[in-house]
Design a protein around this motif. Structure first.
Motif, PDB file in Angstrom:
ATOM      1  N   GLY A 100      -2.547  -8.255 -12.073  1.00 18.61           N
ATOM      2  CA  GLY A 100      -2.371  -9.125 -10.919  1.00 18.61           C
ATOM      3  C   GLY A 100      -3.525 -10.102 -10.796  1.00 18.61           C
ATOM      4  O   GLY A 100      -4.377 -10.211 -11.683  1.00 18.61           O
ATOM      5  N   ALA A 101      -3.570 -10.791  -9.677  1.00 17.99           N
ATOM      6  CA  ALA A 101      -4.590 -11.811  -9.441  1.00 17.99           C
ATOM      7  C   ALA A 101      -5.995 -11.244  -9.404  1.00 17.99           C
ATOM      8  O   ALA A 101      -6.949 -11.921  -9.775  1.00 17.99           O
ATOM      9  CB  ALA A 101      -4.300 -12.552  -8.134  1.00 17.99           C
ATOM     10  N   THR A 102      -6.128  -9.974  -8.958  1.00 19.59           N
ATOM     11  CA  THR A 102      -7.470  -9.402  -8.837  1.00 19.59           C
ATOM     12  C   THR A 102      -7.715  -8.241  -9.800  1.00 19.59           C
ATOM     13  O   THR A 102      -8.774  -7.621  -9.737  1.00 19.59           O
ATOM     14  CB  THR A 102      -7.727  -8.918  -7.398  1.00 19.59           C
ATOM     15  OG1 THR A 102      -6.777  -7.891  -7.079  1.00 19.59           O
ATOM     16  CG2 THR A 102      -7.612 -10.064  -6.401  1.00 19.59           C
ATOM     17  N   GLY A 103      -6.751  -7.948 -10.659  1.00 17.57           N
ATOM     18  CA  GLY A 103      -6.932  -6.866 -11.614  1.00 17.57           C
ATOM     19  C   GLY A 103      -5.654  -6.093 -11.860  1.00 17.57           C
ATOM     20  O   GLY A 103      -4.550  -6.589 -11.593  1.00 17.57           O
ATOM     21  N   PRO A 104      -5.782  -4.846 -12.332  1.00 18.34           N
ATOM     22  CA  PRO A 104      -4.609  -4.044 -12.687  1.00 18.34           C
ATOM     23  C   PRO A 104      -3.723  -3.720 -11.481  1.00 18.34           C
ATOM     24  O   PRO A 104      -4.234  -3.448 -10.389  1.00 18.34           O
ATOM     25  CB  PRO A 104      -5.207  -2.760 -13.264  1.00 18.34           C
ATOM     26  CG  PRO A 104      -6.626  -3.076 -13.582  1.00 18.34           C
ATOM     27  CD  PRO A 104      -7.031  -4.167 -12.634  1.00 18.34           C
ATOM     28  N   ILE A 105      -2.416  -3.758 -11.700  1.00 20.46           N
ATOM     29  CA  ILE A 105      -1.433  -3.364 -10.693  1.00 20.46           C
ATOM     30  C   ILE A 105      -0.369  -2.502 -11.377  1.00 20.46           C
ATOM     31  O   ILE A 105      -0.259  -2.496 -12.604  1.00 20.46           O
ATOM     32  CB  ILE A 105      -0.770  -4.586  -9.998  1.00 20.46           C
ATOM     33  CG1 ILE A 105      -0.133  -5.543 -11.020  1.00 20.46           C
ATOM     34  CG2 ILE A 105      -1.770  -5.322  -9.120  1.00 20.46           C
ATOM     35  CD1 ILE A 105       0.596  -6.728 -10.411  1.00 20.46           C
ATOM     36  N   LEU A 106       0.394  -1.788 -10.580  1.00 21.41           N
ATOM     37  CA  LEU A 106       1.537  -1.014 -11.053  1.00 21.41           C
ATOM     38  C   LEU A 106       2.753  -1.584 -10.344  1.00 21.41           C
ATOM     39  O   LEU A 106       2.742  -1.719  -9.114  1.00 21.41           O
ATOM     40  CB  LEU A 106       1.342   0.471 -10.724  1.00 21.41           C
ATOM     41  CG  LEU A 106       2.320   1.439 -11.364  1.00 21.41           C
ATOM     42  CD1 LEU A 106       2.217   1.409 -12.891  1.00 21.41           C
ATOM     43  CD2 LEU A 106       2.080   2.855 -10.846  1.00 21.41           C
TER      44      LEU A 106
ATOM     45  N   GLU B  50       8.811  -8.598  -7.707  1.00 20.11           N
ATOM     46  CA  GLU B  50       7.912  -7.567  -8.201  1.00 20.11           C
ATOM     47  C   GLU B  50       7.206  -6.952  -6.993  1.00 20.11           C
ATOM     48  O   GLU B  50       6.631  -7.678  -6.178  1.00 20.11           O
ATOM     49  CB  GLU B  50       6.899  -8.212  -9.144  1.00 20.11           C
ATOM     50  CG  GLU B  50       5.934  -7.276  -9.808  1.00 20.11           C
ATOM     51  CD  GLU B  50       5.004  -8.014 -10.776  1.00 20.11           C
ATOM     52  OE1 GLU B  50       4.090  -7.335 -11.303  1.00 20.11           O
ATOM     53  OE2 GLU B  50       5.164  -9.224 -11.001  1.00 20.11           O
ATOM     54  N   ILE B  51       7.310  -5.649  -6.854  1.00 21.89           N
ATOM     55  CA  ILE B  51       6.607  -4.916  -5.794  1.00 21.89           C
ATOM     56  C   ILE B  51       5.521  -4.114  -6.487  1.00 21.89           C
ATOM     57  O   ILE B  51       5.808  -3.322  -7.390  1.00 21.89           O
ATOM     58  CB  ILE B  51       7.556  -3.987  -5.016  1.00 21.89           C
ATOM     59  CG1 ILE B  51       8.659  -4.809  -4.348  1.00 21.89           C
ATOM     60  CG2 ILE B  51       6.787  -3.168  -3.992  1.00 21.89           C
ATOM     61  CD1 ILE B  51       9.738  -3.966  -3.702  1.00 21.89           C
ATOM     62  N   SER B  52       4.266  -4.337  -6.069  1.00 16.08           N
ATOM     63  CA  SER B  52       3.144  -3.774  -6.814  1.00 16.08           C
ATOM     64  C   SER B  52       2.101  -3.104  -5.927  1.00 16.08           C
ATOM     65  O   SER B  52       1.874  -3.525  -4.802  1.00 16.08           O
ATOM     66  CB  SER B  52       2.439  -4.893  -7.588  1.00 16.08           C
ATOM     67  OG  SER B  52       3.350  -5.553  -8.440  1.00 16.08           O
ATOM     68  N   THR B  53       1.477  -2.110  -6.505  1.00 16.27           N
ATOM     69  CA  THR B  53       0.322  -1.468  -5.898  1.00 16.27           C
ATOM     70  C   THR B  53      -0.894  -1.783  -6.749  1.00 16.27           C
ATOM     71  O   THR B  53      -0.782  -1.935  -7.976  1.00 16.27           O
ATOM     72  CB  THR B  53       0.486   0.058  -5.796  1.00 16.27           C
ATOM     73  OG1 THR B  53       0.708   0.592  -7.103  1.00 16.27           O
ATOM     74  CG2 THR B  53       1.630   0.436  -4.881  1.00 16.27           C
ATOM     75  N   LEU B  54      -2.053  -1.871  -6.120  1.00 16.14           N
ATOM     76  CA  LEU B  54      -3.287  -2.060  -6.873  1.00 16.14           C
ATOM     77  C   LEU B  54      -3.606  -0.770  -7.606  1.00 16.14           C
ATOM     78  O   LEU B  54      -3.468   0.318  -7.053  1.00 16.14           O
ATOM     79  CB  LEU B  54      -4.447  -2.422  -5.936  1.00 16.14           C
ATOM     80  CG  LEU B  54      -4.279  -3.749  -5.179  1.00 16.14           C
ATOM     81  CD1 LEU B  54      -5.398  -3.917  -4.173  1.00 16.14           C
ATOM     82  CD2 LEU B  54      -4.245  -4.927  -6.148  1.00 16.14           C
ATOM     83  N   SER B  55      -4.008  -0.898  -8.855  1.00 17.97           N
ATOM     84  CA  SER B  55      -4.320   0.293  -9.662  1.00 17.97           C
ATOM     85  C   SER B  55      -5.795   0.613  -9.592  1.00 17.97           C
ATOM     86  O   SER B  55      -6.627  -0.204  -9.394  1.00 17.97           O
ATOM     87  CB  SER B  55      -3.946   0.057 -11.115  1.00 17.97           C
ATOM     88  OG  SER B  55      -2.566  -0.121 -11.236  1.00 17.97           O
TER      89      SER B  55
ATOM     90  N   GLN C 286       0.837  -1.201   0.000  1.00 15.06           N
ATOM     91  CA  GLN C 286       0.000   0.000   0.000  1.00 15.06           C
ATOM     92  C   GLN C 286       0.872   1.251   0.000  1.00 15.06           C
ATOM     93  O   GLN C 286       0.370   2.367  -0.088  1.00 15.06           O
ATOM     94  CB  GLN C 286      -0.945  -0.024   1.198  1.00 15.06           C
ATOM     95  CG  GLN C 286      -1.964  -1.134   1.086  1.00 15.06           C
ATOM     96  CD  GLN C 286      -2.930  -1.157   2.261  1.00 15.06           C
ATOM     97  OE1 GLN C 286      -2.783  -0.425   3.234  1.00 15.06           O
ATOM     98  NE2 GLN C 286      -3.923  -2.011   2.176  1.00 15.06           N
ATOM     99  N   THR C 287       2.185   1.055   0.109  1.00 12.07           N
ATOM    100  CA  THR C 287       3.138   2.164   0.078  1.00 12.07           C
ATOM    101  C   THR C 287       3.322   2.622  -1.370  1.00 12.07           C
ATOM    102  O   THR C 287       3.500   1.784  -2.253  1.00 12.07           O
ATOM    103  CB  THR C 287       4.499   1.705   0.648  1.00 12.07           C
ATOM    104  OG1 THR C 287       4.299   1.192   1.964  1.00 12.07           O
ATOM    105  CG2 THR C 287       5.499   2.842   0.670  1.00 12.07           C
ATOM    106  N   PRO C 288       3.275   3.929  -1.627  1.00  8.97           N
ATOM    107  CA  PRO C 288       3.482   4.407  -2.998  1.00  8.97           C
ATOM    108  C   PRO C 288       4.817   3.911  -3.570  1.00  8.97           C
ATOM    109  O   PRO C 288       5.825   3.845  -2.855  1.00  8.97           O
ATOM    110  CB  PRO C 288       3.479   5.930  -2.850  1.00  8.97           C
ATOM    111  CG  PRO C 288       2.692   6.186  -1.604  1.00  8.97           C
ATOM    112  CD  PRO C 288       3.015   5.022  -0.692  1.00  8.97           C
ATOM    113  N   LEU C 289       4.810   3.576  -4.858  1.00  9.76           N
ATOM    114  CA  LEU C 289       6.033   3.051  -5.479  1.00  9.76           C
ATOM    115  C   LEU C 289       7.166   4.068  -5.469  1.00  9.76           C
ATOM    116  O   LEU C 289       8.336   3.685  -5.422  1.00  9.76           O
ATOM    117  CB  LEU C 289       5.749   2.560  -6.897  1.00  9.76           C
ATOM    118  CG  LEU C 289       4.861   1.321  -6.993  1.00  9.76           C
ATOM    119  CD1 LEU C 289       4.752   0.853  -8.447  1.00  9.76           C
ATOM    120  CD2 LEU C 289       5.358   0.182  -6.109  1.00  9.76           C
TER     121      LEU C 289
END
Length: 131
Positions: free
Chosen positions: A107-113, A126-131, A81-84
């Motif tokens: 990702g598994a539930t939809g778009p990620i960054l 891979e470190i990702s945030t939900l988009s 949940q931390t900004p990239l």
């Protein structure tokens, strides 16, 4: 019909448990857990949230093990949940090279960054945030 409900843990085969735990605790902020399975051995795991990664030494992996248990063969995606941008600063402060990103992915539930980097064994992280 049987149904799976969640992932309990995964295993990484690593060349050097100390180097791996340093990276995952310092860079990715995980915690070390030593545990003792029924065989009486002492094993090492990394914990974050409700997740656990067990570490197996490549020189003497525990049985049973993957058919081709080799360091550097994993590709792991962690959600944050931390900004990239904060992660980029943190990784730079630890002299960790970002291989790619931020880039949009699915990702598994939809778009990620996502940002991509490597651990000491060359596993793709891979470190990702939900988009």
């Amino acid at each position: 019909m049987p149904v799976l409900s969640s992932l309990d843990h995964l295993v990484l085969t690593v060349a050097d448990i100390a180097a791996t735990t340093r990276f995952y605790t310092t860079v990715l902020q995980m915690e070390i857990e030593e545990f003792h399975p029924a065989d009486g051995s002492t094993r090492t795991a990394l914990k974050f949230g409700q997740q656990k990664i067990n570490l197996h030494p490549a020189s003497a992996p525990f049985e049973p093990k993957a058919q081709n248990a080799n360091p550097g063969s994993a590709d792991l995606c962690f959600l944050t949940q931390t900004p990239l941008a904060d992660w980029q600063s943190h990784l730079h402060a630890h002299d960790i090279q970002i291989e790619e990103g931020p880039v949009p992915r699915t990702g598994a539930t939809g778009p990620i960054l996502s940002l991509y980097l490597r651990d000491p064994d060359g596993n793709l992280i891979e470190i990702s945030t939900l988009s």
